[in-house]
Write a protein that holds these residues in place. Structure first.
Motif, PDB file in Angstrom:
ATOM      1  N   MET A   1      38.146  36.389  41.339  1.00 12.31           N
ATOM      2  CA  MET A   1      38.389  37.476  42.363  1.00 12.31           C
ATOM      3  C   MET A   1      39.666  38.306  41.928  1.00 12.31           C
ATOM      4  O   MET A   1      39.450  39.703  42.042  1.00 12.31           O
ATOM      5  N   ASN A   2      40.597  37.818  41.104  1.00 15.03           N
ATOM      6  CA  ASN A   2      41.636  38.660  40.660  1.00 15.03           C
ATOM      7  C   ASN A   2      41.153  39.534  39.644  1.00 15.03           C
ATOM      8  O   ASN A   2      41.444  40.852  39.875  1.00 15.03           O
ATOM      9  N   SER A   3      40.226  39.240  38.693  1.00 19.00           N
ATOM     10  CA  SER A   3      39.770  40.196  37.589  1.00 19.00           C
ATOM     11  C   SER A   3      38.780  41.018  38.419  1.00 19.00           C
ATOM     12  O   SER A   3      38.873  42.282  38.098  1.00 19.00           O
ATOM     13  N   GLU A   4      37.903  40.808  39.509  1.00 18.21           N
ATOM     14  CA  GLU A   4      37.060  41.572  40.266  1.00 18.21           C
ATOM     15  C   GLU A   4      38.061  42.839  40.817  1.00 18.21           C
ATOM     16  O   GLU A   4      37.701  43.836  40.891  1.00 18.21           O
ATOM     17  N   LEU A   5      39.132  42.268  41.366  1.00 23.19           N
ATOM     18  CA  LEU A   5      40.003  43.163  42.239  1.00 23.19           C
ATOM     19  C   LEU A   5      40.530  44.224  41.017  1.00 23.19           C
ATOM     20  O   LEU A   5      40.470  45.459  41.556  1.00 23.19           O
TER      21      LEU A   5
ATOM     22  N   ASP B   1      39.435  28.518  46.208  1.00 25.02           N
ATOM     23  CA  ASP B   1      39.806  27.628  45.078  1.00 25.02           C
ATOM     24  C   ASP B   1      40.324  28.350  43.733  1.00 25.02           C
ATOM     25  O   ASP B   1      39.919  29.484  43.663  1.00 25.02           O
ATOM     26  N   ALA B   2      40.767  27.551  42.737  1.00 24.89           N
ATOM     27  CA  ALA B   2      41.713  28.241  41.619  1.00 24.89           C
ATOM     28  C   ALA B   2      40.783  29.098  40.800  1.00 24.89           C
ATOM     29  O   ALA B   2      40.757  30.224  40.605  1.00 24.89           O
ATOM     30  N   VAL B   3      39.498  28.413  40.652  1.00 27.49           N
ATOM     31  CA  VAL B   3      38.569  29.258  39.715  1.00 27.49           C
ATOM     32  C   VAL B   3      37.993  30.464  40.338  1.00 27.49           C
ATOM     33  O   VAL B   3      38.037  31.672  39.812  1.00 27.49           O
TER      34      VAL B   3
ATOM     35  N   LEU C   1      27.750  33.472  53.953  1.00 26.68           N
ATOM     36  CA  LEU C   1      28.326  33.593  52.580  1.00 26.68           C
ATOM     37  C   LEU C   1      29.217  32.614  52.215  1.00 26.68           C
ATOM     38  O   LEU C   1      29.893  31.781  53.007  1.00 26.68           O
ATOM     39  N   SER C   2      29.647  32.494  50.958  1.00 30.52           N
ATOM     40  CA  SER C   2      30.673  31.486  50.588  1.00 30.52           C
ATOM     41  C   SER C   2      32.013  32.212  50.551  1.00 30.52           C
ATOM     42  O   SER C   2      32.136  33.559  50.948  1.00 30.52           O
ATOM     43  N   GLY C   3      33.082  31.265  51.019  1.00 30.97           N
ATOM     44  CA  GLY C   3      34.512  31.972  50.743  1.00 30.97           C
ATOM     45  C   GLY C   3      34.694  33.196  50.172  1.00 30.97           C
ATOM     46  O   GLY C   3      35.443  34.226  50.749  1.00 30.97           O
TER      47      GLY C   3
END
Lengths: 295, 250
Positions: A213-217, A206-208, A175-177
């Protein structure tokens, strides 16, 4: 004005702010106290001091006079310069460390009690997934640790919630980070914890990816509504996610400022592009810059 | 690409040929005395049907003792490692006990085993002794390998020590335990052979003693080659297991 009644930093003598009082069920709403009623339905650190022994009889004062309450269902973000002791606050709440003096209570019990009851969820900057276990067995780990039978439906639901459908059998190294962090967060959520602790969970991304991830959380949190403490050094991240942002200053670590975030949810680009959001970012960033010098 | 592989293989083959020729030349010239083996004589020795079947029978005996010792030593060592991880207060004592037992020469312990477990079983027990220490050390170090963050996650999730051991420490330790087995497998062959020196009724060790007593140099070296081949095969088998384990558990 920025100080909500839930918090009292020792250095501040805030006027009670009744605006915040009706926000949470646990609030006293009265104007003669800037602390919450002693309620079992919240998380509290009271007059907490933490000193670390660094050897040869020398000690370092890591935290002084930390008073912080988190109401049930509230999302609090803790920001501060590195080394200000914000992770130490999280470790105290997680029961991974003990105070030198003062009280830590989670819903009326000490933290160890909650972890014994398997009611804590945690995700760190390092995903700490089991490398030999698939995505679904990593997310099932809390059931196995608790000695409960794995609720397959709940695991499947979380895999869907964090957007990893189709990756159930994948190993972490495949998986990716960002995907690994999602697995770590799903693992933290799977038992519906009473308190969710997030220690820079996106710090290595990374920033993107981080913004995504922020909006997913934010979306996940709006569905699960868990009492949450997020430790971060990213002001935007804190403002996108939190009901309140607590700013710490370092050496020794103490609470410098508390900002109630009244921005509407979901805080997508329509919110993050507003002047109000930018104003808050500038204000808190300014505090972080000043906080290193210990105001 | 194939040329490079070919070059590599040709280097290997010429190395082996060179070694064999050097050994033979030294033997023929008698430079190193009469105990130096002539590989041609060893080959002739092995050409004899009767000698070959005797060697094969005894090789199987030693193989069985080595395998038994390897399994016994590994089980005891992993259990001891588990105890030292689960009951931390016992750890320093177990560590020191293992170090002391390992420091006693196997040759000195072998007669002790003959009087306690008997001639038949002492080769396996001596093999288990050698295996046990290596596997114990690799087990305890493997069990301590899990990262602090992994331990923190399990602590927060409320894991008791047994579940922590089963879910985190043991799987994390497997590659390290297999590392230990890679070293322990040839040790088991050596241990079994030494165990057979002290009056075992059969086995490569017994054959070495009898070849030595009758100054039968070709037999001595035929046995030595057989033991070496067994140890090497065991080594390469566990190297393969190690690769597979590392792929699966890290």
């Amino acid at each position: 004005m920025g100080l909500s009644p839930v918090i009292s930093a020792s250095s501040s003598t805030s006027a009670p702010d009744t605006r915040g009082a009706d926000l949470h069920a646990g609030y006293s709403g009265s104007s003669d106290s800037h602390r919450l009623d002693p309620s079992p339905l919240r998380v509290s650190l009271t007059d907490v001091q933490k000193t670390f022994d660094v050897g040869r009889g020398r000690t370092v004062q890591a935290l002084v006079d930390i008073d912080l309450d988190i109401a049930e269902g509230e999302f609090v973000a803790l920001i501060g310069p590195s080394g200000c002791g914000k992770s130490t606050v999280l470790r105290l709440l997680a029961g991974l460390d003990t105070t030198s003096s003062g009280e830590v209570e989670l819903f009326g019990s000490p933290p160890e009690e909650l972890s014994r009851q398997h009611r804590l969820g945690v995700a760190f900057q390092e995903h700490a997934l089991l490398p030999w276990a698939s995505v679904s067995s990593n997310i099932s780990l809390p059931y196995k640790v608790a000695g409960r039978s794995v609720d397959k439906n709940r695991v499947a639901e979380l895999i869907k919630l964090v957007g990893l459908t189709g990756f159930e059998k994948a190993l972490p190294k495949q998986l990716s980070g960002g995907m690994r962090q999602r697995v770590a967060i799903a693992r933290a959520l799977v038992l519906n914890p009473s308190l969710l602790l997030l220690d820079e969970p996106f710090g290595a991304l990374d920033a993107v990816t981080r913004r995504r991830m922020n909006s997913e959380l934010a979306r996940i949190w709006s569905e699960e509504r868990l009492t949450t403490l997020l430790v971060t050094h990213d002001v935007d991240e804190a403002l996108i996610l939190a009901d309140r942002v607590v700013v710490m200053s370092g050496r020794p670590g103490k609470i410098h400022h508390v900002e109630k975030v009244d921005l509407p949810r979901p805080r997508d680009t329509s919110v993050t592009r507003t002047p109000a959001f930018h104003e808050l970012v500038d204000k808190l960033t300014g505090m972080l810059d000043g906080a290193g010098e210990d105001s | 690409m194939n040329t490079r592989k070919l070059t590599k293989a040709s280097y290997m083959v010429s190395g082996v040929v060179l070694l064999v020729v050097a050994v033979e030349v030294i033997a023929r010239l008698g430079i190193a005395g009469t105990a130096w083996p002539s590989l041609v004589e060893v080959y002739e020795f092995l050409g004899d049907e009767r000698q070959r079947s005797t060697l094969w029978r005894n090789t199987l005996v030693t193989l069985e003792s080595s395998a038994t010792g390897l399994v016994m030593g590994t089980i005891i060592a992993v259990l001891a490692g588990a105890v030292s991880a689960l009951v931390p207060i016992l750890r320093p004592g177990l560590d020191r006990f293992a170090a002391i037992v390992n420091a006693v020469p196997l040759v000195a312990l072998a007669p002790l085993f003959i009087t306690t477990v008997g001639r038949e079983d002492s080769p396996a027990v001596v093999a288990a002794m050698g295996v046990g220490f290596v596997v114990f050390v690799s087990t305890t170090s493997g069990l301590a390998n899990a990262s602090r963050t992994h331990h923190d996650v399990l602590t927060v999730l409320g894991a008791n020590r047994f579940r922590r051991f089963a879910r985190l420490q043991l799987p994390q330790a497997l590659p390290s335990i297999v590392d230990g087995l890679v070293l322990a497998a040839p040790t088991a062959v050596l241990g079994a052979t030494i165990g057979e020196w002290f009056g075992a009724p059969s086995g490569l060790g017994m054959m070495i003693v009898s070849a030595f007593q009758s100054a039968n140099i070709p037999q001595l070296w035929a046995v030595a080659l057989s033991a070496t081949a067994m140890a090497l095969i065991a080594y390469f088998i566990f190297i393969a297991v190690q690769r597979a384990t590392v792929r699966r558990f890290t």
